[in-house]
Every structure is written in structure tokens, then in C-alpha cells.
Design a protein around this motif. Structure first.
Motif, short mmCIF file in Angstrom:
data_model
loop_
_atom_site.label_atom_id
_atom_site.label_comp_id
_atom_site.label_asym_id
_atom_site.label_seq_id
_atom_site.Cartn_x
_atom_site.Cartn_y
_atom_site.Cartn_z
N LYS A 1 80.64 3.97 -37.61
CA LYS A 1 81.21 3.47 -38.86
C LYS A 1 80.26 2.48 -39.53
CE LYS A 1 85.38 1.38 -40.83
NZ LYS A 1 85.74 2.51 -41.69
N LEU B 1 82.18 5.45 -42.18
CA LEU B 1 83.42 6.10 -41.76
C LEU B 1 83.22 6.67 -40.36
CD1 LEU B 1 82.65 9.36 -42.08
CD2 LEU B 1 83.12 8.88 -44.47
N SER C 1 91.31 0.44 -35.77
CA SER C 1 91.22 1.18 -37.02
C SER C 1 91.72 0.35 -38.18
CB SER C 1 92.02 2.48 -36.92
OG SER C 1 92.03 3.16 -38.15
N ASN D 1 89.21 -1.02 -41.16
CA ASN D 1 89.42 -0.42 -42.48
C ASN D 1 89.90 -1.44 -43.50
OD1 ASN D 1 88.67 2.41 -42.20
ND2 ASN D 1 90.34 2.54 -40.74
N GLY E 1 88.44 3.10 -47.36
CA GLY E 1 89.08 2.04 -46.59
C GLY E 1 90.56 1.93 -46.90
N PHE F 1 92.37 5.06 -45.36
CA PHE F 1 92.44 4.96 -43.91
C PHE F 1 93.40 3.86 -43.47
CE2 PHE F 1 87.79 6.60 -43.64
CZ PHE F 1 88.23 7.88 -43.97
N THR F 2 93.46 2.77 -44.23
CA THR F 2 94.38 1.69 -43.90
C THR F 2 95.82 2.16 -44.00
OG1 THR F 2 92.84 -0.04 -44.64
CG2 THR F 2 95.17 -0.62 -44.57
#
Length: 248
Positions: free
Chosen positions: A22, A27, A54, A58, A173, A176-177
Motif C-alpha cells: 500500500k 492500495l 484497513s 484508509n 481511501g 475502502f473506508t
């Protein structure tokens, strides 16, 4: 004791490497973590372990730029679809036996690896975002709920919106969050978030952040495109291995 030490080293090493990936390309932490942990445990257990690192990494990526509010306004239909799809699909990763769940995870990794290597030049017209965003979000959420991998088709879709590089990093971000929080909610609803898994997930933050810091330094020296090539090729191999294990 040796089994406990082996488990700690395996989890720590996985998140150190996932964080490094990442840090270099922006990523891959949850995807790498799910793939590698999936070789040693059930996908639902791997999904529970990746939640905290994670989320932390993120959110860090999301807050690193100035476009958060604008992205929220533009992407909220997709994000709402992510939440709905994840909650709808989370029963699959929790309820599935090890074989089908592992196979599904492998298929998701192979698809993502193939897309990454193909690098399709997609463009979604702004007028189409009204229906494409919720659809992509719902499909991404369902895949997330079923496999713990939340990149398909959200990553190609976000890449097709014509965002500037920094905006795209922030948008990833953000996506993914939301996916991480939705997955946590789905696992909690089905009773798959144990105290032990939550504690281990919390401890995994340290190697993940160390890996990201190392990856950030490596990014200045390594060729990002070459690294991406190896990353996506590795996902193909890892996904193939998981498909083979799931069908064995």
C-alpha cells in the motif's frame, strides 16, 4: 506456545508486507491481507482480522487530501450502494463452508489481478454516474460481503471518472473506508466479530503502519509501474492457489 508464536509471526508478516504494498502503490492492503491470510484460515476469520488496520490506513489515505467533501457529494450514491450490498452479501462469507468461501475469494483476486494487468481505458460520462454509481456500489458491496475483497468493480469505476491523481487516491481511501465499516457491520450482525479477532486486528495496526512507512520510502527508489506489474501478477497466482485449495 510454538503455534501461538507462528500465528503471531504469520499475521504480523502478512500485514507488514500488505502495508508495504500500500505504501508503494497506494492500495492493496486489504486485498493482500485477505489473500495471504486466506491460505491459512477461513476467509471470514481473515476478514475479521483486517478490519482495524484497513480502517486506520484508509482513513489516513482519505484525510491526506483536501477533496473529502467534494468526493462525498459526488460519490455518496455509490457509497450507499456499497453499504447495502455489503450487508446483503455478508451472510455468504459467514455462512459458507470453507471450500466455497475460499474459491470465491480466489476468483475475486484473479479478476482483480487480470483487470490490473489489462489496464482497460474506461471512461464513464458524468451523466451516467447517476445510475452507474449505485450499481457499481451495490456489486462492490456484495463482493465485499461474500469475499472480504472490496476492490471490484469500485477501483476500475473510480479510475474511469477522470479524477486527478490526488483525487483518485482520496476517492479510493473513501471507498475502502466505507467498505471496511460496512464489512464490520455485516460481520457483527452475523456474530462473526469475536473479542479475540478484534484484539488481534488492533495489534495488526503496528506492522501495517510500519509496512506503509517502508513502502513510502521504497516508492522513491522503486519503479511504481514495475511494482504494480508484480503486484497484479502475484494476485493472479495467489487467486489461482486459493481456487485450487477451495476445490480440493
Amino acid at each position: 506456545m510454538s503455534d501461538t508464536l507462528s500465528a503471531v509471526l504469520m499475521v504480523g508478516g502478512t500485514f507488514l508486507f500488505a502495508g508495504l504494498v500500500k505504501g508503494v502503490i497506494g492500495l492493496g492492503l486489504p486485498t493482500v491481507a485477505m489473500g495471504l491470510l486466506g491460505l491459512a484460515m477461513r476467509p471470514v476469520e481473515a476478514a475479521a482480522l483486517l478490519l482495524v488496520p484497513s480502517l486506520v490506513t484508509n482513513v489516513w489515505q482519505l484525510l491526506a487530501g483536501p477533496c473529502t467533501n467534494a468526493l462525498l457529494v459526488r460519490l455518496w450514491p455509490m457509497l450507499l450502494g456499497v453499504v447495502a450490498g455489503t450487508l446483503a452479501g455478508s451472510g455468504l462469507i459467514v455462512g459458507a463452508t470453507t471450500g466455497p468461501a475460499t474459491t470465491s475469494l480466489g476468483v475475486a483476486l484473479v479478476l482483480y489481478g487480470a483487470l490490473g494487468l489489462a489496464k482497460p481505458q474506461l471512461r464513464v460520462p458524468p451523466a451516467s454516474e447517476v445510475w452507474a454509481g449505485p450499481l457499481v456500489g451495490a456489486v462492490t458491496g456484495f463482493v465485499t460481503g461474500a469475499t472480504g475483497v472490496f476492490v471490484i468493480p469500485a477501483v476500475p469505476y473510480l479510475g474511469s471518472l477522470g479524477l486527478e491523481r490526488d483525487e483518485l487516491v482520496q476517492a479510493l481511501g473513501l471507498s475502502f473506508t466505507v467498505s471496511t465499516l460496512a464489512l464490520a457491520g455485516g460481520l457483527a450482525i452475523h456474530g462473526a466479530l469475536t473479542f479475540t479477532a478484534s484484539g488481534t486486528s488492533l495489534l495488526a495496526i503496528v506492522p501495517a503502519l510500519v509496512g506503509m512507512a517502508l513502502g513510502g520510502r521504497l516508492r522513491a527508489r522503486a519503479h511504481p509501474e514495475l511494482f504494480r506489474l508484480f503486484f497484479f501478477a502475484g494476485l493472479l497466482l495467489l487467486g489461482g492457489q486459493l481456487i485450487w485449495r477451495g476445490g480440493a
